[in-house]
Design a protein around this motif. Structure first.
Motif, PDB file in Angstrom:
ATOM      1  N   ASP A  53      47.768  40.173  45.054  1.00  0.00           N
ATOM      2  CA  ASP A  53      48.132  41.533  44.638  1.00  0.00           C
ATOM      3  C   ASP A  53      48.886  41.506  43.304  1.00  0.00           C
ATOM      4  O   ASP A  53      48.683  42.384  42.452  1.00  0.00           O
ATOM      5  N   PHE A  54      49.740  40.515  43.135  1.00  0.00           N
ATOM      6  CA  PHE A  54      50.487  40.391  41.877  1.00  0.00           C
ATOM      7  C   PHE A  54      49.561  39.955  40.743  1.00  0.00           C
ATOM      8  O   PHE A  54      49.716  40.402  39.602  1.00  0.00           O
ATOM      9  N   GLU A  55      48.608  39.089  41.044  1.00  0.00           N
ATOM     10  CA  GLU A  55      47.696  38.594  40.012  1.00  0.00           C
ATOM     11  C   GLU A  55      46.775  39.689  39.486  1.00  0.00           C
ATOM     12  O   GLU A  55      46.218  39.559  38.379  1.00  0.00           O
ATOM     13  N   ASP A  56      46.599  40.762  40.246  1.00  0.00           N
ATOM     14  CA  ASP A  56      45.776  41.882  39.797  1.00  0.00           C
ATOM     15  C   ASP A  56      46.484  42.745  38.749  1.00  0.00           C
ATOM     16  O   ASP A  56      45.859  43.621  38.144  1.00  0.00           O
ATOM     17  N   LEU A  57      47.782  42.523  38.568  1.00  0.00           N
ATOM     18  CA  LEU A  57      48.581  43.339  37.651  1.00  0.00           C
ATOM     19  C   LEU A  57      48.706  42.660  36.286  1.00  0.00           C
ATOM     20  O   LEU A  57      48.642  41.428  36.194  1.00  0.00           O
TER      21      LEU A  57
END
Length: 372
Positions: A53-57
């Motif tokens: 989820d963080f890597e999508d930002l």
């Protein structure tokens, strides 16, 4: 064009738990035209990580991947100090005891922020044991005084920090990233079928960690009693008390363990129940509110605070006396009696939409960052 303010978040790992979800939601709704975001994690990620989820930002993620041992603290300190020097942030925002301790002793030009997710003490002992928990509690009390801007995740917690520890904080309520969804009998039945949760009886759902501070065994015992055999209890989560809960559960209790699709289980249920003995601002309750679930909560200050945001004549639910099975049974039956129409769900979901969305929370954090 004004220079972007650099904010660096520091946390042990990106495990799927409340503080990390708060951090994720702050970042997800941040104004990237005004802020440049970095996240530094201290140890290796586990199987329940939110790393994807963080890597999508559009952010920078730095993983130190250092094992959680006391002997590794000097190495953590040196590595983190080196990374922060490289990032050169304006603000460093910690979200757990380990990151708080390390950030508090690193000197730099940056401002130090920390979100207090629980009052130091009871939760620490539940998570780490009495001896280690007491050490963590005292370290937090000491290091919080070295933070430029400590932030409480609710107004009740803010009051406790001032009254008990003489530490002034600003209060920013937690918010969750669930769209408002008012449930209906038809939607609920369809979701029950898709999850394999057959049965037409009223279903109460518990979502949380199976640990002492969440007090899940109280619910197991209450629903195993003869008075509540006609109601179902659905329990979602993991933790050290999971095995004992399964051993003590009667046939009307279904324990499914850790699930990523928590929202589906909320939609499949009729009511939300919590037996916590301590909280900061419980994300699980806010998530339940987003789908319009009437609430049956233990009578503790953070739960009372949530109820205080309701300005409608129709209540969000009921509070019951902590650890009293008799009062719990009475309030449960009262809730079932009063919450039979969609208007009840509308009130709950409306309160969530006004007060507890992730976007609203993120905007308040951005205001705090800008004010530094």
């Amino acid at each position: 064009m004004p220079k972007k303010k650099k904010v660096c978040f520091v946390v042990s790992s990106l495990v799927n738990e409340g503080p990390v979800k708060v951090m994720l939601n702050i970042i997800k709704y941040i104004d990237y035209s005004r802020f440049e975001i970095s996240v530094v994690t201290l140890k290796e990620e586990g199987s329940e990580s939110l790393i994807s989820d963080f890597e999508d930002l559009p952010i920078r993620i730095v993983k130190l991947n250092i094992k959680s041992k006391i002997s590794n603290i000097p190495l953590l300190f040196l590595r983190l100090r080196c990374v922060l020097k490289s990032i050169n942030p304006d603000i460093v925002h910690s979200h757990c005891p380990r990151s708080l301790f390390l950030v508090s002793i690193i000197n730099g030009k940056f401002k130090k922020y920390h979100t207090v997710h629980n009052f130091p003490g009871q939760v620490d002992r539940a998570l780490y044991g009495n001896v280690k928990g007491a050490i963590v509690e005292n370290i937090m009390k000491f290091t919080l005084k070295r933070i430029d801007k400590p932030i409480s995740c609710g107004h009740n917690l803010q009051g406790l920090m001032q009254e008990k520890l003489r530490i002034p904080t600003i209060a920013i309520n937690n918010g969750v990233d669930f769209e408002v969804f008012v449930n209906s009998d038809d939607k609920r039945l369809k979701m029950k079928e898709s999850l394999g949760l057959l049965g037409s009886r009223k279903c109460f759902v518990f979502v949380g960690r199976f640990s002492k501070e969440k007090n899940p065994l109280f619910l197991v015992d209450a629903f195993s009693s003869g008075e509540l055999k006609d109601f179902d209890l659905l329990m979602v989560g993991d933790g050290p008390l999971l095995a004992e809960a399964k051993n003590r559960a009667s046939s009307n209790i279904k324990i499914v363990g850790f699930r990523r699709n928590v929202r589906d289980y909320l939609i499949a249920s009729d009511f939300f129940v919590s037996s916590s003995i301590t909280e900061g601002m419980p994300n699980s309750v806010l998530e339940a509110m987003s789908v319009g679930l009437p609430l049956l909560l233990s009578d503790i200050p953070p739960h009372r605070e949530i109820f205080s945001y309701n300005s409608n004549d129709i209540p969000l639910g009921f509070l019951y006396q902590e650890n009293s099975i008799k009062d719990f049974e009475q309030k449960l039956k009262l809730l079932v009696e009063h919450a039979g129409d969609s208007e009840f769900s509308d009130v709950v979901a409306g309160c969530f939409d006004r007060c507890f969305t992730a976007r609203r929370m993120s905007l308040k954090y951005q205001k705090a960052y800008t004010a530094s």
